[in-house]
Design a protein around this motif. Structure first.
Motif, PDB file in Angstrom:
ATOM      1  N   HIS A   1       0.824  -1.209   0.000  1.00 56.20           N
ATOM      2  CA  HIS A   1       0.000   0.000   0.000  1.00 56.20           C
ATOM      3  C   HIS A   1       0.858   1.259   0.000  1.00 56.20           C
ATOM      4  O   HIS A   1       0.560   2.220  -0.724  1.00 56.20           O
ATOM      5  N   ALA A   2       1.873   1.238   0.780  1.00 61.32           N
ATOM      6  CA  ALA A   2       2.763   2.414   0.867  1.00 61.32           C
ATOM      7  C   ALA A   2       3.440   2.654  -0.475  1.00 61.32           C
ATOM      8  O   ALA A   2       3.553   3.790  -0.949  1.00 61.32           O
ATOM      9  N   ALA A   3       3.853   1.547  -1.127  1.00 61.57           N
ATOM     10  CA  ALA A   3       4.520   1.684  -2.428  1.00 61.57           C
ATOM     11  C   ALA A   3       3.550   2.270  -3.455  1.00 61.57           C
ATOM     12  O   ALA A   3       3.920   3.125  -4.276  1.00 61.57           O
ATOM     13  N   ALA A   4       2.283   1.802  -3.412  1.00 57.34           N
ATOM     14  CA  ALA A   4       1.285   2.308  -4.371  1.00 57.34           C
ATOM     15  C   ALA A   4       1.019   3.788  -4.141  1.00 57.34           C
ATOM     16  O   ALA A   4       0.915   4.579  -5.088  1.00 57.34           O
ATOM     17  N   LEU A   5       0.942   4.152  -2.881  1.00 56.15           N
ATOM     18  CA  LEU A   5       0.709   5.562  -2.559  1.00 56.15           C
ATOM     19  C   LEU A   5       1.838   6.435  -3.087  1.00 56.15           C
ATOM     20  O   LEU A   5       1.621   7.531  -3.593  1.00 56.15           O
ATOM     21  N   GLU A   6       3.030   5.899  -2.972  1.00 54.00           N
ATOM     22  CA  GLU A   6       4.213   6.625  -3.429  1.00 54.00           C
ATOM     23  C   GLU A   6       4.178   6.815  -4.958  1.00 54.00           C
ATOM     24  O   GLU A   6       4.559   7.865  -5.476  1.00 54.00           O
ATOM     25  N   VAL A   7       3.687   5.790  -5.667  1.00 49.71           N
ATOM     26  CA  VAL A   7       3.561   5.896  -7.136  1.00 49.71           C
ATOM     27  C   VAL A   7       2.669   7.095  -7.486  1.00 49.71           C
ATOM     28  O   VAL A   7       3.017   7.937  -8.318  1.00 49.71           O
ATOM     29  N   SER A   8       1.505   7.185  -6.835  1.00 45.92           N
ATOM     30  CA  SER A   8       0.573   8.262  -7.148  1.00 45.92           C
ATOM     31  C   SER A   8       1.104   9.622  -6.700  1.00 45.92           C
ATOM     32  O   SER A   8       0.893  10.639  -7.361  1.00 45.92           O
ATOM     33  N   ARG A   9       1.809   9.617  -5.568  1.00 46.79           N
ATOM     34  CA  ARG A   9       2.350  10.880  -5.064  1.00 46.79           C
ATOM     35  C   ARG A   9       3.413  11.400  -6.025  1.00 46.79           C
ATOM     36  O   ARG A   9       3.435  12.568  -6.393  1.00 46.79           O
ATOM     37  N   THR A  10       4.287  10.520  -6.477  1.00 43.33           N
ATOM     38  CA  THR A  10       5.343  10.915  -7.413  1.00 43.33           C
ATOM     39  C   THR A  10       4.726  11.402  -8.731  1.00 43.33           C
ATOM     40  O   THR A  10       5.157  12.400  -9.301  1.00 43.33           O
ATOM     41  N   ALA A  11       3.705  10.678  -9.181  1.00 39.79           N
ATOM     42  CA  ALA A  11       3.063  11.073 -10.440  1.00 39.79           C
ATOM     43  C   ALA A  11       2.489  12.482 -10.317  1.00 39.79           C
ATOM     44  O   ALA A  11       2.669  13.321 -11.204  1.00 39.79           O
ATOM     45  N   ALA A  12       1.807  12.743  -9.200  1.00 41.63           N
ATOM     46  CA  ALA A  12       1.189  14.065  -9.019  1.00 41.63           C
ATOM     47  C   ALA A  12       2.234  15.164  -9.018  1.00 41.63           C
ATOM     48  O   ALA A  12       1.975  16.288  -9.444  1.00 41.63           O
ATOM     49  N   ALA A  13       3.418  14.814  -8.552  1.00 34.00           N
ATOM     50  CA  ALA A  13       4.484  15.816  -8.456  1.00 34.00           C
ATOM     51  C   ALA A  13       5.198  16.011  -9.786  1.00 34.00           C
ATOM     52  O   ALA A  13       6.045  16.887  -9.904  1.00 34.00           O
ATOM     53  N   HIS A  14       4.896  15.177 -10.766  1.00 31.13           N
ATOM     54  CA  HIS A  14       5.612  15.263 -12.040  1.00 31.13           C
ATOM     55  C   HIS A  14       4.713  15.527 -13.232  1.00 31.13           C
ATOM     56  O   HIS A  14       4.981  15.074 -14.346  1.00 31.13           O
ATOM     57  N   MET A  15       3.648  16.279 -13.017  1.00 31.61           N
ATOM     58  CA  MET A  15       2.760  16.645 -14.122  1.00 31.61           C
ATOM     59  C   MET A  15       3.544  17.453 -15.159  1.00 31.61           C
ATOM     60  O   MET A  15       4.300  18.366 -14.800  1.00 31.61           O
ATOM     61  N   GLY A  16       3.333  17.126 -16.425  1.00 33.18           N
ATOM     62  CA  GLY A  16       4.012  17.867 -17.478  1.00 33.18           C
ATOM     63  C   GLY A  16       3.590  19.318 -17.533  1.00 33.18           C
ATOM     64  O   GLY A  16       4.374  20.194 -17.897  1.00 33.18           O
ATOM     65  N   ARG A  17       2.338  19.575 -17.163  1.00 32.81           N
ATOM     66  CA  ARG A  17       1.828  20.936 -17.251  1.00 32.81           C
ATOM     67  C   ARG A  17       0.906  21.219 -16.081  1.00 32.81           C
ATOM     68  O   ARG A  17       0.438  20.290 -15.411  1.00 32.81           O
ATOM     69  N   SER A  18       0.620  22.498 -15.885  1.00 29.90           N
ATOM     70  CA  SER A  18      -0.381  22.852 -14.885  1.00 29.90           C
ATOM     71  C   SER A  18      -1.082  24.124 -15.351  1.00 29.90           C
ATOM     72  O   SER A  18      -0.567  24.848 -16.205  1.00 29.90           O
TER      73      SER A  18
END
Ligand SMILES: Cc1cc2nc3c(=O)[nH]c(=O)nc-3n(C[C@H](O)[C@H](O)[C@H](O)COP(=O)(O)OP(=O)(O)OC[C@H]3O[C@@H](n4cnc5c(N)ncnc54)[C@H](O)[C@@H]3O)c2cc1C
Ligand code: SF4
Ligand code: SF4
Ligand code: FES
Lengths: 269, 356
Positions: B210-227
């Motif tokens: 669960h912690a690893a999955a959360l980290e995947v989503s957290r990292t993804a959110a932090a690496h958006m190509g645009r905002s």
């Protein structure tokens, strides 16, 4: 999205390019409708277009006045009594005629805009005493293109309705006014603050009439227009009829000027 | 049912097929990741990544065996929820019959959070004021196996739109792909997902998974190509109809319709009528249309929106603002597809920022 089969009960040519058809369902009763609502009429294999109701037949038939301007309207105009066409409807918002009770009423039509407004005038005439002064002002290209000339006379003579017609291009015999519909506003009598106006015609004409009426003191919420856009589905999911935030097949076509004046003032919205 | 962990997606594909679904998942085709029918996990794009920028898309090689290591594919769920062409009516003689197209049982594997949000937008369009029965049937026959994004693309901005990168609703299963060891954490979204999952050999998900999955989503959110800042957009965008930027973007827009065809929420359609050679049978079909075409608004011999300026303004204003008036949500879910696939690289986030 499936049209129901309707039979052409009667067909009356109104002028060179325009006919009035009364349509009755092959099965069951005609669905009820209100002034200003429209149907989607389907010419088999050719296409489907929005057409307003211009009257109600004795058996409830949906009466439409159609001008031939392209493939579908051409095919519908050529339909003969007994032929079958497809129909979906009624759709859209309507003119709330009873809400004008106790008030003066101005009905302003440009060209074919008189067709949907005929249902309004017929309802006004049917309950004539509920309303104050009633004026119908109509513009048409030439005297030959005027819709329902005999009915206009009947409204004037039998129902105490003040009727004025103006033409863009007069012929030698035309005795009446020439020019845009707005000129006729000077000829009619109404008490602006106690007036409801029903307007239908080309967009520029509707805006000119609405602006003039509002300038004279008619509340914008009491100036009610019928707008037109390209329509394919009539149920809010083809996207064609958008006017800014509105989907005219659902939110319209009948809308008051307070709601749409700002939208109509944006070019190409 | 709780989340589970499985080392391979092969049993899941088998279970979905056994449950009667055609499985449609990501494959490499035409130099892109395309959604297509798959029969086994071997067809999934292991080790494939992508690079997406305005007007540019290309596949890359990854140095691992991740299956979902790329961003939004040019195919969205729209192809299945609202097929590009549908026959609606068949007319024979005096009768008009509804053509009831079958609603195929399809499992879409690998949809992103933005794609699920797009389906939710479509639900409002097609099941709102005039519910569309055929859409409802297609929708109910779809099984949605979503994937939580690990690597957002260069044009993604779902975090700005509040639609991703983690799937929070609207899925039957939500999969998070985890590395070292390579495994999948799968969460069921309801009974239908749980039933399929029950047929897949699995182990329980540990706290560590669960912690690893959360980290995947957290990292993804932090690496958006645009905002993009869309606060108050419903007010300021329609009010900006005279902004000079419209002429600027119109000078770059080709009115090619790519952005609308690729968008997972653009729903506009037109009708086509045909007759057979004998003229006895006529058919009406609906097909995707675009507000970028000239005849879209034709009225009285001329289009209402005759200029590219008016058409681009209509599209952007509709997506981000007037969509709220009509359907109560944003019409954009931030998937970035229109940015990637615009031939001149027009970027909605940049246009919005300039117009604001
Ligand atoms: C709510 C509503 C009510 C209408 N009521 C009537 C009515 O009572 N009587 C009537 O004759 N017409 C009415 N119209 C207009 C009618 O729908 C169009 O004339 C018709 O769609 C033209 O279709 P067509 O296939 O014959 O022509 P097309 O071959 O499609 O086009 C021929 C010409 O008509 C124009 N056109 C296409 N669609 C429309 C449209 N929706 N409105 C106006 N012009 C269009 C084209 O630009 C072209 O110049 C109404 C339109 C709307 C939206
Ligand atoms: S407008 Fe562009 S970014 Fe937004 S949902 Fe459509 S394709 Fe995706
Ligand atoms: S994809 Fe780009 S060029 Fe094509 S219509 Fe959309 S904005 Fe214009
Ligand atoms: S006519 Fe299709 S949305 Fe209004």
């Amino acid at each position: 999205m499936t049209p129901a089969p309707y039979r052409v009960r009667s067909r009356r040519p109104d002028r060179a390019d325009t006919v009035t058809l009364a349509l009755e369902p092959l099965r069951g009763p005609s669905p009820a409708f209100l002034p200003g609502q429209f149907d989607m009429l389907y010419a088999r294999g050719i296409g489907e277009i929005p057409i307003s109701m211009s009257g109600r037949g004795r058996t409830g038939a949906h009466v439409h006045t159609i001008r031939a301007v392209g493939a579908v309207s051409d095919a519908l105009c050529r339909a003969r009594p007994g032929d079958v066409v497809g129909l979906r409807g009624p759709f859209g918002t309507s003119w709330d005629v009873p809400a004008a009770a106790g008030r003066d009423v101005v009905v302003a039509a440009g060209g074919l805009g008189l067709a949907p407004l005929r249902t309004v005038v017929r309802e006004l005439a049917a309950h004539r005493r509920r309303y104050g002064r009633i004026s119908v002002i109509a513009g048409t290209r030439t005297p030959m293109t005027l819709l329902y000339p005999r009915e206009l006379t009947r409204w004037r003579l039998a129902h105490d309705i003040d009727v004025h017609v103006t033409v863009d291009h007069p012929d030698q015999d035309w005795p009446g006014p020439v020019g845009p519909v707005t000129r006729l506003i000077d000829r009619i009598v109404f008490e602006p603050r106690r007036t409801t106006a029903f307007v239908c015609g080309p967009e520029a004409m509707m805006c000119a009439v609405a602006d003039d009426l509002v300038r004279r003191g008619v509340p914008p919420a009491r100036v009610v227009l019928s707008l037109e856009r390209n329509m394919k589905c009539a149920v809010g999911r083809c996207g064609h009829c958008q006017l800014g935030p509105l989907l005219l097949c659902l939110d319209g076509p009948v809308l008051d000027y307070r709601r749409v004046a700002g939208l109509l003032s944006v070019r190409e919205l | 049912m709780d989340a589970v962990v499985t080392p391979s997606l092969a049993p899941l594909i088998t279970a979905l097929r056994a449950a009667g679904y055609t499985v449609v998942g990501p494959t490499v085709k035409d130099g892109a990741v395309r959604m297509a029918e798959i029969e086994s996990a071997a067809e999934l794009p292991a080790g494939v990544g992508d690079a997406q920028e305005p007007g540019a898309y290309r596949l890359t090689e990854r140095d691992d065996e991740m299956i979902f290591g790329y961003a939004a594919s040019p195919d969205s769920a729209k192809r299945w929820t609202q097929p590009p062409r549908l026959t609606l009516v068949r007319a024979r003689g005096e009768e008009f019959e509804e053509v009831e197209p079958e609603a195929p049982r399809v499992a879409l594997l690998g949809l992103r959070a933005c794609d699920l949000a797009a389906i939710a937008v479509q639900d409002r369009v097609f099941l709102g004021r005039h519910p569309d029965g055929a859409y409802r049937r297609r929708r109910e026959a779809l099984f949605l196996a979503a994937v939580n994004c690990a690597v957002p693309g260069g044009t993604c901005f779902c975090a700005s739109m509040g639609t991703g990168p983690k799937a929070t609703a609207g899925y039957d299963l939500a999969i998070t792909e985890l590395a070292s060891p390579h495994r999948f954490l799968i969460e069921p979204g309801g009974d239908r997902g749980a039933a399929v999952l029950a047929a897949v050999p699995h182990g329980p998900a540990t706290d560590c998974d669960h912690a690893a999955a959360l980290e995947v989503s957290r990292t993804a959110a932090a690496h958006m190509g645009r905002s993009v800042d869309v606060s108050g957009v419903q007010q300021w965008l329609p009010a900006a109809h005279d902004h000079p930027r419209w002429a600027d973007v119109a000078s770059r827009c080709l009115s090619c319709t790519n952005c609308t065809m690729i968008c997972p929420t653009c729903f506009c359609t037109t009708m086509e009528d045909i007759t057979d050679l004998s003229g006895d049978v006529a058919e009406r079909s609906e097909r995707w249309d675009s507000c970028f075409t000239l005849d879209f608004t034709e009225l009285g011999g001329a289009p209402v929106r005759g200029t590219a300026l008016a058409r681009y303004r209509q599209w952007l204003t509709h997506k981000f603002a007037t969509w709220y008036d009509q359907f109560g949500v944003s019409g954009c879910v931030g998937c970035g597809r229109c940015v990637t696939w615009c031939p001149t690289g027009i970027d909605v986030t940049e246009e919005l920022t300039c117009i604001r």
